[in-house]
Motif scaffolding. Structure first.
Motif, PDB file in Angstrom:
ATOM      1  N   LEU A 117       0.860  -1.187   0.000  1.00 55.45           N
ATOM      2  CA  LEU A 117       0.000   0.000   0.000  1.00 55.45           C
ATOM      3  C   LEU A 117       0.894   1.233   0.000  1.00 55.45           C
ATOM      4  CD1 LEU A 117      -2.658  -0.983   2.698  1.00 55.45           C
ATOM      5  CD2 LEU A 117      -2.849  -1.148   0.206  1.00 55.45           C
ATOM      6  N   LEU A 118       0.404   2.329  -0.553  1.00 54.97           N
ATOM      7  CA  LEU A 118       1.187   3.560  -0.549  1.00 54.97           C
ATOM      8  C   LEU A 118       0.942   4.291   0.775  1.00 54.97           C
ATOM      9  CD1 LEU A 118       0.773   4.717  -4.240  1.00 54.97           C
ATOM     10  CD2 LEU A 118       2.549   3.303  -3.195  1.00 54.97           C
ATOM     11  N   PRO A 119       2.010   4.502   1.559  1.00 56.41           N
ATOM     12  CA  PRO A 119       1.845   5.005   2.927  1.00 56.41           C
ATOM     13  C   PRO A 119       1.291   6.419   3.030  1.00 56.41           C
ATOM     14  CG  PRO A 119       4.185   4.788   2.352  1.00 56.41           C
ATOM     15  CD  PRO A 119       3.403   4.177   1.231  1.00 56.41           C
ATOM     16  N   ALA A 120       1.498   7.233   1.996  1.00 60.73           N
ATOM     17  CA  ALA A 120       1.058   8.632   2.087  1.00 60.73           C
ATOM     18  C   ALA A 120      -0.422   8.792   1.739  1.00 60.73           C
ATOM     19  CB  ALA A 120       1.898   9.505   1.168  1.00 60.73           C
ATOM     20  N   PHE A 121      -1.060   7.722   1.242  1.00 61.89           N
ATOM     21  CA  PHE A 121      -2.449   7.814   0.801  1.00 61.89           C
ATOM     22  C   PHE A 121      -3.379   7.124   1.787  1.00 61.89           C
ATOM     23  CE2 PHE A 121       0.004   8.404  -3.034  1.00 61.89           C
ATOM     24  CZ  PHE A 121      -0.707   9.375  -3.726  1.00 61.89           C
ATOM     25  N   THR A 122      -4.621   7.592   1.853  1.00 60.69           N
ATOM     26  CA  THR A 122      -5.614   6.967   2.734  1.00 60.69           C
ATOM     27  C   THR A 122      -6.028   5.614   2.157  1.00 60.69           C
ATOM     28  OG1 THR A 122      -7.510   7.877   1.562  1.00 60.69           O
ATOM     29  CG2 THR A 122      -6.552   9.251   3.304  1.00 60.69           C
ATOM     30  N   ALA A 123      -6.751   4.847   2.996  1.00 59.78           N
ATOM     31  CA  ALA A 123      -7.293   3.563   2.550  1.00 59.78           C
ATOM     32  C   ALA A 123      -8.131   3.757   1.281  1.00 59.78           C
ATOM     33  CB  ALA A 123      -8.134   2.942   3.662  1.00 59.78           C
ATOM     34  N   LEU A 124      -9.013   4.762   1.314  1.00 60.55           N
ATOM     35  CA  LEU A 124      -9.888   5.013   0.162  1.00 60.55           C
ATOM     36  C   LEU A 124      -9.060   5.346  -1.090  1.00 60.55           C
ATOM     37  CD1 LEU A 124     -12.849   5.307  -0.779  1.00 60.55           C
ATOM     38  CD2 LEU A 124     -12.696   7.732  -0.192  1.00 60.55           C
ATOM     39  N   GLU A 125      -8.051   6.181  -0.934  1.00 56.13           N
ATOM     40  CA  GLU A 125      -7.219   6.555  -2.085  1.00 56.13           C
ATOM     41  C   GLU A 125      -6.434   5.357  -2.611  1.00 56.13           C
ATOM     42  OE1 GLU A 125      -6.565  11.222  -0.748  1.00 56.13           O
ATOM     43  OE2 GLU A 125      -5.119   9.714  -0.126  1.00 56.13           O
ATOM     44  N   ASN A 126      -5.937   4.519  -1.709  1.00 56.27           N
ATOM     45  CA  ASN A 126      -5.219   3.320  -2.149  1.00 56.27           C
ATOM     46  C   ASN A 126      -6.118   2.419  -2.996  1.00 56.27           C
ATOM     47  OD1 ASN A 126      -2.300   2.558  -1.269  1.00 56.27           O
ATOM     48  ND2 ASN A 126      -3.102   3.753   0.453  1.00 56.27           N
ATOM     49  N   VAL A 127      -7.384   2.290  -2.576  1.00 53.98           N
ATOM     50  CA  VAL A 127      -8.316   1.427  -3.311  1.00 53.98           C
ATOM     51  C   VAL A 127      -8.648   2.028  -4.680  1.00 53.98           C
ATOM     52  CG1 VAL A 127     -10.659   0.470  -3.282  1.00 53.98           C
ATOM     53  CG2 VAL A 127      -9.242   0.390  -1.216  1.00 53.98           C
ATOM     54  N   LEU A 128      -8.620   3.358  -4.763  1.00 50.74           N
ATOM     55  CA  LEU A 128      -8.972   4.029  -6.022  1.00 50.74           C
ATOM     56  C   LEU A 128      -7.815   4.079  -7.033  1.00 50.74           C
ATOM     57  CD1 LEU A 128     -11.223   6.876  -4.629  1.00 50.74           C
ATOM     58  CD2 LEU A 128     -11.896   5.165  -6.323  1.00 50.74           C
ATOM     59  N   LEU A 129      -6.591   3.806  -6.561  1.00 47.57           N
ATOM     60  CA  LEU A 129      -5.435   3.931  -7.456  1.00 47.57           C
ATOM     61  C   LEU A 129      -5.539   3.089  -8.737  1.00 47.57           C
ATOM     62  CD1 LEU A 129      -2.465   4.283  -4.947  1.00 47.57           C
ATOM     63  CD2 LEU A 129      -3.257   5.973  -6.609  1.00 47.57           C
ATOM     64  N   PRO A 130      -5.982   1.809  -8.637  1.00 46.61           N
ATOM     65  CA  PRO A 130      -6.086   1.030  -9.881  1.00 46.61           C
ATOM     66  C   PRO A 130      -7.081   1.627 -10.875  1.00 46.61           C
ATOM     67  CG  PRO A 130      -6.227  -0.412  -7.957  1.00 46.61           C
ATOM     68  CD  PRO A 130      -6.291   0.997  -7.445  1.00 46.61           C
ATOM     69  N   VAL A 131      -8.147   2.247 -10.354  1.00 47.65           N
ATOM     70  CA  VAL A 131      -9.138   2.867 -11.240  1.00 47.65           C
ATOM     71  C   VAL A 131      -8.498   4.043 -11.969  1.00 47.65           C
ATOM     72  CG1 VAL A 131     -11.438   3.900 -11.378  1.00 47.65           C
ATOM     73  CG2 VAL A 131     -10.915   2.264  -9.550  1.00 47.65           C
ATOM     74  N   PRO A 191      -2.236   3.722   5.849  1.00 51.26           N
ATOM     75  CA  PRO A 191      -1.835   2.357   6.202  1.00 51.26           C
ATOM     76  C   PRO A 191      -1.145   2.260   7.565  1.00 51.26           C
ATOM     77  CG  PRO A 191      -1.395   2.751   3.894  1.00 51.26           C
ATOM     78  CD  PRO A 191      -1.882   4.060   4.455  1.00 51.26           C
ATOM     79  N   GLY A 192      -0.276   3.237   7.891  1.00 50.07           N
ATOM     80  CA  GLY A 192       0.450   3.196   9.158  1.00 50.07           C
ATOM     81  C   GLY A 192      -0.444   3.238  10.389  1.00 50.07           C
ATOM     82  N   GLU A 193      -1.686   3.663  10.215  1.00 46.50           N
ATOM     83  CA  GLU A 193      -2.618   3.737  11.342  1.00 46.50           C
ATOM     84  C   GLU A 193      -3.473   2.479  11.457  1.00 46.50           C
ATOM     85  OE1 GLU A 193      -4.389   7.966  11.566  1.00 46.50           O
ATOM     86  OE2 GLU A 193      -3.976   7.660   9.432  1.00 46.50           O
ATOM     87  N   LEU A 194      -3.242   1.499  10.558  1.00 41.42           N
ATOM     88  CA  LEU A 194      -4.077   0.295  10.533  1.00 41.42           C
ATOM     89  C   LEU A 194      -3.271  -0.929  10.947  1.00 41.42           C
ATOM     90  CD1 LEU A 194      -5.821   0.909   7.076  1.00 41.42           C
ATOM     91  CD2 LEU A 194      -6.726   1.427   9.346  1.00 41.42           C
ATOM     92  N   SER A 195      -3.952  -1.931  11.509  1.00 41.34           N
ATOM     93  CA  SER A 195      -3.293  -3.195  11.849  1.00 41.34           C
ATOM     94  C   SER A 195      -2.923  -3.944  10.569  1.00 41.34           C
ATOM     95  CB  SER A 195      -4.234  -4.065  12.681  1.00 41.34           C
ATOM     96  OG  SER A 195      -5.275  -4.556  11.857  1.00 41.34           O
ATOM     97  N   GLY A 196      -2.077  -4.979  10.704  1.00 37.95           N
ATOM     98  CA  GLY A 196      -1.660  -5.777   9.540  1.00 37.95           C
ATOM     99  C   GLY A 196      -2.848  -6.387   8.819  1.00 37.95           C
ATOM    100  N   GLY A 197      -3.790  -6.936   9.584  1.00 39.94           N
ATOM    101  CA  GLY A 197      -4.969  -7.559   8.981  1.00 39.94           C
ATOM    102  C   GLY A 197      -5.818  -6.533   8.237  1.00 39.94           C
ATOM    103  N   MET A 198      -5.938  -5.335   8.824  1.00 41.11           N
ATOM    104  CA  MET A 198      -6.719  -4.270   8.161  1.00 41.11           C
ATOM    105  C   MET A 198      -6.013  -3.812   6.890  1.00 41.11           C
ATOM    106  SD  MET A 198      -7.725  -2.169  11.594  1.00 41.11           S
ATOM    107  CE  MET A 198      -9.037  -1.051  11.116  1.00 41.11           C
ATOM    108  N   GLN A 199      -4.694  -3.685   6.946  1.00 42.51           N
ATOM    109  CA  GLN A 199      -3.944  -3.290   5.749  1.00 42.51           C
ATOM    110  C   GLN A 199      -4.161  -4.306   4.633  1.00 42.51           C
ATOM    111  OE1 GLN A 199       0.200  -2.433   6.576  1.00 42.51           O
ATOM    112  NE2 GLN A 199      -0.323  -1.345   8.456  1.00 42.51           N
ATOM    113  N   GLN A 200      -4.150  -5.590   5.017  1.00 39.90           N
ATOM    114  CA  GLN A 200      -4.322  -6.621   3.986  1.00 39.90           C
ATOM    115  C   GLN A 200      -5.732  -6.561   3.407  1.00 39.90           C
ATOM    116  OE1 GLN A 200      -2.665  -7.797   1.860  1.00 39.90           O
ATOM    117  NE2 GLN A 200      -1.749  -9.726   2.413  1.00 39.90           N
ATOM    118  N   ARG A 201      -6.719  -6.172   4.222  1.00 39.94           N
ATOM    119  CA  ARG A 201      -8.079  -6.041   3.692  1.00 39.94           C
ATOM    120  C   ARG A 201      -8.193  -4.843   2.751  1.00 39.94           C
ATOM    121  NH1 ARG A 201     -11.777  -5.960   8.478  1.00 39.94           N
ATOM    122  NH2 ARG A 201      -9.991  -6.045   9.872  1.00 39.94           N
TER     123      ARG A 201
END
Ligand code: ADP
Ligand code: ADP
Length: 233
Positions: free
Chosen positions: A97-111, A143-153
């Motif tokens: 995951l890209l550390p500077a981006f939020t969860a939502l932004e990381n999910v949107l990157l492929p789009v 990503p840095g604010e999330l647990s490993g399992g959450m990051q993987q999700r």
């Protein structure tokens, strides 16, 4: 047609001049839509190499590879990249995951990578998907604010956002505790069931392999077993 068809795939690496080593010795494999297949085998048997070849990250030295009906030998690098983006979702052990981006932004990157821009609808789909993987409250977290399992999700949501026909997962649960591993596995299984995406998942965990439709075992660069999992198991 099968989502994936390999015929006589060989992969050699140059390890010196002129020394070569062959790590895949003629792999034949087909995956049908809907199939959920475990790829197992000892460390060094070639699982990651095979996944990289199937995922169009590395070219095979010999053999034929069809993805979603396309003969990949006939495609240019640009066409391979387009086919990869359109057809394949990747989940790795270390989620990248890209550390500077939020969860939502990381999910949107492929789009963004596939379409060059984002619509309100894309964002709605990304939000729904993150909700679906249990991260509705964590959309704005990095990503840095999330647990490993959450990051993987998050990484799984990112892999699924373009609704790929084929999901390639390289030990997606490798660094997770049992409960997180089960949750991550269940998400992939549910997506496979609901969308009919084929899934090829590298795992060392016999518990998870037993919950797949089929187990393919690689030893020293050869498929030594390919068996259907008995539903009663
Ligand atoms: P696995 O994923 O099953 O552990 P790999 O596909 O990572 O196996 O590796 C298979 C074999 O290929 C190993 O012997 C590894 O050292 C070798 N290998 C992998 N990548 C390279 C490379 N870039 N150059 C040379 N040898 C490699
Ligand atoms: P919708 O009716 O909007 O598809 P869902 O809650 O079923 O609502 O899905 C929300 C998002 O999650 C959609 O982008 C969908 O493709 C995706 N999705 C659907 N099923 C699953 C699943 N089992 N696992 C992960 N994502 C899913």
């Amino acid at each position: 047609h099968p989502v994936l068809a390999l015929r006589g795939i060989r992969k050699r690496y140059q390890i010196g001049t002129p020394v070569e080593t062959e790590v895949l010795h003629g792999i034949d494999l087909e995956l049908q839509p809907h199939e959920f297949v475990a790829l197992t085998g000892p460390s060094g048997s070639g699982k990651s190499t095979l996944l990289n070849v199937i995922g169009l990250l590395e070219r095979a030295t010999e053999g034929r590879l069809h993805i979603d009906g396309h003969d990949t030998a006939a495609l240019t690098e640009a066409q391979l990249t387009a086919l990869r983006g359109r057809t394949i979702g990747f989940v790795f052990q270390y989620h990248h995951l890209l550390p500077a981006f939020t969860a939502l932004e990381n999910v949107l990157l492929p789009v963004l990578a596939a379409h060059g821009s984002l619509t309100a609808d894309d964002e709605a789909r990304a939000r729904a998907l993150l909700q679906r993987v249990g991260l509705g409250e964590a959309l704005a977290k990095r990503p840095g604010e999330l647990s490993g399992g959450m990051q993987q999700r998050v990484a799984i949501a990112r892999a699924l956002i373009l609704q790929p026909r084929l999901i390639l997962a390289d030990e997606p649960t490798g660094n997770l505790d049992t409960a997180s591993a089960d949750a991550v596995f269940a998400l992939l299984r549910a997506f496979n069931r609901d969308h009919g995406s084929a899934c090829l998942i590298v795992t060392h965990d016999p518990r998870l392999a037993a919950r797949c439709d089929r187990v393919v075992e690689l030893v020293d660069g050869r498929i030594v077993a390919d068996r259907r999992v008995d539903a009663a198991e």
